[in-house]
Design a protein around this motif. Sequence first.
Motif, PDB file in Angstrom:
ATOM      1  N   ILE A 101      -8.433  14.312  15.459  1.00 33.83           N
ATOM      2  CA  ILE A 101      -7.111  13.771  15.769  1.00 33.83           C
ATOM      3  C   ILE A 101      -6.845  13.777  17.270  1.00 33.83           C
ATOM      4  O   ILE A 101      -6.056  12.972  17.778  1.00 33.83           O
ATOM      5  CB  ILE A 101      -6.011  14.544  15.015  1.00 33.83           C
ATOM      6  CG1 ILE A 101      -4.697  13.743  15.029  1.00 33.83           C
ATOM      7  CG2 ILE A 101      -5.829  15.944  15.588  1.00 33.83           C
ATOM      8  CD1 ILE A 101      -3.644  14.286  14.097  1.00 33.83           C
ATOM      9  N   HIS A 118      -9.776   7.887  19.631  1.00 37.41           N
ATOM     10  CA  HIS A 118      -8.924   6.797  20.077  1.00 37.41           C
ATOM     11  C   HIS A 118      -9.786   5.833  20.877  1.00 37.41           C
ATOM     12  O   HIS A 118     -10.825   6.201  21.420  1.00 37.41           O
ATOM     13  CB  HIS A 118      -7.756   7.315  20.929  1.00 37.41           C
ATOM     14  CG  HIS A 118      -8.189   8.054  22.173  1.00 37.41           C
ATOM     15  ND1 HIS A 118      -8.395   7.420  23.378  1.00 37.41           N
ATOM     16  CD2 HIS A 118      -8.473   9.362  22.369  1.00 37.41           C
ATOM     17  CE1 HIS A 118      -8.779   8.308  24.276  1.00 37.41           C
ATOM     18  NE2 HIS A 118      -8.835   9.497  23.687  1.00 37.41           N
ATOM     19  N   ASP A 155      -0.940   4.757  14.726  1.00 35.05           N
ATOM     20  CA  ASP A 155      -2.273   5.193  15.132  1.00 35.05           C
ATOM     21  C   ASP A 155      -2.193   6.674  15.471  1.00 35.05           C
ATOM     22  O   ASP A 155      -1.103   7.270  15.423  1.00 35.05           O
ATOM     23  CB  ASP A 155      -2.809   4.381  16.319  1.00 35.05           C
ATOM     24  CG  ASP A 155      -4.326   4.193  16.239  1.00 35.05           C
ATOM     25  OD1 ASP A 155      -5.035   5.203  16.023  1.00 35.05           O
ATOM     26  OD2 ASP A 155      -4.808   3.058  16.390  1.00 35.05           O
ATOM     27  N   LEU A 156      -3.328   7.273  15.798  1.00 33.91           N
ATOM     28  CA  LEU A 156      -3.340   8.683  16.156  1.00 33.91           C
ATOM     29  C   LEU A 156      -2.599   8.902  17.480  1.00 33.91           C
ATOM     30  O   LEU A 156      -2.441   7.965  18.271  1.00 33.91           O
ATOM     31  CB  LEU A 156      -4.782   9.183  16.248  1.00 33.91           C
ATOM     32  CG  LEU A 156      -5.549   9.220  14.915  1.00 33.91           C
ATOM     33  CD1 LEU A 156      -6.998   9.624  15.138  1.00 33.91           C
ATOM     34  CD2 LEU A 156      -4.882  10.170  13.920  1.00 33.91           C
ATOM     35  N   SER A 187      -1.817  10.705  11.482  1.00 32.30           N
ATOM     36  CA  SER A 187      -2.964  10.337  10.659  1.00 32.30           C
ATOM     37  C   SER A 187      -2.506   9.615   9.395  1.00 32.30           C
ATOM     38  O   SER A 187      -1.609  10.095   8.689  1.00 32.30           O
ATOM     39  CB  SER A 187      -3.759  11.582  10.258  1.00 32.30           C
ATOM     40  OG  SER A 187      -4.740  11.262   9.290  1.00 32.30           O
ATOM     41  N   TYR A 225      -4.046   9.561   6.794  1.00 35.14           N
ATOM     42  CA  TYR A 225      -4.483  10.341   5.642  1.00 35.14           C
ATOM     43  C   TYR A 225      -3.400  11.332   5.203  1.00 35.14           C
ATOM     44  O   TYR A 225      -3.612  12.158   4.319  1.00 35.14           O
ATOM     45  CB  TYR A 225      -5.786  11.073   5.952  1.00 35.14           C
ATOM     46  CG  TYR A 225      -6.930  10.117   6.186  1.00 35.14           C
ATOM     47  CD1 TYR A 225      -7.275   9.174   5.219  1.00 35.14           C
ATOM     48  CD2 TYR A 225      -7.647  10.123   7.383  1.00 35.14           C
ATOM     49  CE1 TYR A 225      -8.312   8.282   5.431  1.00 35.14           C
ATOM     50  CE2 TYR A 225      -8.687   9.229   7.596  1.00 35.14           C
ATOM     51  CZ  TYR A 225      -9.013   8.311   6.619  1.00 35.14           C
ATOM     52  OH  TYR A 225     -10.034   7.412   6.831  1.00 35.14           O
ATOM     53  N   GLU A 226      -2.235  11.232   5.857  1.00 34.16           N
ATOM     54  CA  GLU A 226      -1.071  12.020   5.478  1.00 34.16           C
ATOM     55  C   GLU A 226       0.123  11.076   5.317  1.00 34.16           C
ATOM     56  O   GLU A 226       0.058   9.903   5.676  1.00 34.16           O
ATOM     57  CB  GLU A 226      -0.769  13.067   6.564  1.00 34.16           C
ATOM     58  CG  GLU A 226      -1.897  14.056   6.794  1.00 34.16           C
ATOM     59  CD  GLU A 226      -1.629  14.979   7.961  1.00 34.16           C
ATOM     60  OE1 GLU A 226      -0.621  14.770   8.676  1.00 34.16           O
ATOM     61  OE2 GLU A 226      -2.428  15.907   8.168  1.00 34.16           O
ATOM     62  N   TRP A 252     -12.994   5.241   9.786  1.00 31.88           N
ATOM     63  CA  TRP A 252     -12.923   6.501  10.533  1.00 31.88           C
ATOM     64  C   TRP A 252     -12.426   7.622   9.623  1.00 31.88           C
ATOM     65  O   TRP A 252     -11.416   7.478   8.944  1.00 31.88           O
ATOM     66  CB  TRP A 252     -11.999   6.356  11.740  1.00 31.88           C
ATOM     67  CG  TRP A 252     -12.539   5.426  12.785  1.00 31.88           C
ATOM     68  CD1 TRP A 252     -12.097   4.174  13.059  1.00 31.88           C
ATOM     69  CD2 TRP A 252     -13.636   5.673  13.666  1.00 31.88           C
ATOM     70  NE1 TRP A 252     -12.847   3.622  14.069  1.00 31.88           N
ATOM     71  CE2 TRP A 252     -13.804   4.513  14.463  1.00 31.88           C
ATOM     72  CE3 TRP A 252     -14.488   6.757  13.868  1.00 31.88           C
ATOM     73  CZ2 TRP A 252     -14.788   4.411  15.438  1.00 31.88           C
ATOM     74  CZ3 TRP A 252     -15.480   6.656  14.834  1.00 31.88           C
ATOM     75  CH2 TRP A 252     -15.617   5.492  15.614  1.00 31.88           C
ATOM     76  N   SER A 308     -11.193  11.620   8.610  1.00 31.46           N
ATOM     77  CA  SER A 308     -10.232  12.587   9.139  1.00 31.46           C
ATOM     78  C   SER A 308     -10.921  13.714   9.892  1.00 31.46           C
ATOM     79  O   SER A 308     -10.308  14.385  10.727  1.00 31.46           O
ATOM     80  CB  SER A 308      -9.400  13.177   8.004  1.00 31.46           C
ATOM     81  OG  SER A 308     -10.219  13.956   7.137  1.00 31.46           O
ATOM     82  N   GLN A 309     -12.203  13.922   9.596  1.00 33.53           N
ATOM     83  CA  GLN A 309     -12.966  14.967  10.274  1.00 33.53           C
ATOM     84  C   GLN A 309     -14.450  14.675  10.138  1.00 33.53           C
ATOM     85  O   GLN A 309     -14.865  13.880   9.282  1.00 33.53           O
ATOM     86  CB  GLN A 309     -12.669  16.336   9.668  1.00 33.53           C
ATOM     87  CG  GLN A 309     -13.109  16.467   8.213  1.00 33.53           C
ATOM     88  CD  GLN A 309     -12.810  17.833   7.638  1.00 33.53           C
ATOM     89  OE1 GLN A 309     -11.676  18.284   7.683  1.00 33.53           O
ATOM     90  NE2 GLN A 309     -13.842  18.503   7.112  1.00 33.53           N
ATOM     91  N   ASP A 366     -10.973  11.416   1.823  1.00 33.06           N
ATOM     92  CA  ASP A 366     -10.036  10.771   2.751  1.00 33.06           C
ATOM     93  C   ASP A 366      -9.411   9.517   2.157  1.00 33.06           C
ATOM     94  O   ASP A 366      -8.184   9.331   2.233  1.00 33.06           O
ATOM     95  CB  ASP A 366     -10.757  10.419   4.055  1.00 33.06           C
ATOM     96  CG  ASP A 366     -10.987  11.624   4.945  1.00 33.06           C
ATOM     97  OD1 ASP A 366     -10.379  12.678   4.692  1.00 33.06           O
ATOM     98  OD2 ASP A 366     -11.777  11.514   5.900  1.00 33.06           O
TER      99      ASP A 366
END
Length: 357
Positions: A4, A8, A97-98, A136, A138-139, A158, A160-161, A194
């Motif tokens: 996170i 970018h 976006d992040l 994110s 993903y949340e 992409w 999350s980790q 994800d």
Amino acid sequence: MEVINVLHMNGGLGDASYANNSLVQEKVISMTRPILEEAVIDLYCNATFPEKLCIADLGCSSGPNTLLAISGIMKTVDKIHKQGGFQSPEFQVYLNDLPRNDFNSIFRALPKFQDRLKEQMGSAFGPCFFTGVPGSFYERLFLSKTLHFVHSSYSLQWLSQVPELEETNKGNIYMASASPPSVLKAYHQQFQTDFTAFLNCRSEELVTGGRMVLTFLGRKSDDPSSKECCYIWELLSMALRDMVSQGLIEEKKLDEFNIPQYTPSPREVKELVENEGSFSIDRLEVTRVNWNVYENDGDYNVTQCMRAVAEPLLVSQFGKTLMDKIFERYREIIADKISRETTHFYNVTVSMTKTVM
């Protein structure tokens, strides 16, 4: 590596910026426009004409492509309303976006974008309200049952980790034919986790009958280490191994570095959507685009495209000072390959409708 914080695109307007090196992404958005328009039309065919239309673009990045899909959605809605003699809705647009994304560039571009919309569609169009949403996808990002339309292009590959690997992915930075089977399995499991989380979150946020159009950098093959999806990263691995052989990068640092990305097949996307259960799939297609969509200087342009995407990740592991050397060698490798092979990126696009209450 905290994804996170480092994931970018290169911001600004420099030679290696995403804004100046995203023609592939622009081409993909243009290629998938008919699917996007069809989804917007279906939304209106199967629902009342909402007075307020809430749209989210997830993984919007920055630069000329950021508002490209949003513009297409708005123009389609405007055409539908004019044909039916209805008043234009109010538009609420969320750009996500992040947190490290170059949101300032987006905000600076908005006044001219809105002026162009008024010129093209008349004073009765809109009004339009824009909100930047860092975080994110993903949340959860939005209030429950508020979104009518979700779009995302070249973002959901992409992760999350970086997957937790049981074995070292020695000499590789991504899934490769030489990677241990456990590495491929870990990447696949991380994508499953994800993407299922993504679907769960959007199910909460979309109204029933709401639409999503998602485009992944993907593959058509069932082989997760296929050249269709992994080749571009294998060539970067070669450049990094050359840096190791020259004593410029520690071998341990290379072995510890892996790209947090998974390029799914259409079968994998279909299975996860069906298993999650909130959406029905309207269209699922695979397309492809040449690595070099420019007419000239193919090796340079492909290298710059990848640098705009990958440089922040590489800097987090190897430091800033080596970037020019790494990408000079990468360009030489790419030039050799594209002179002898036809190379493509593959795209998986899925259009779906939220069906659960």
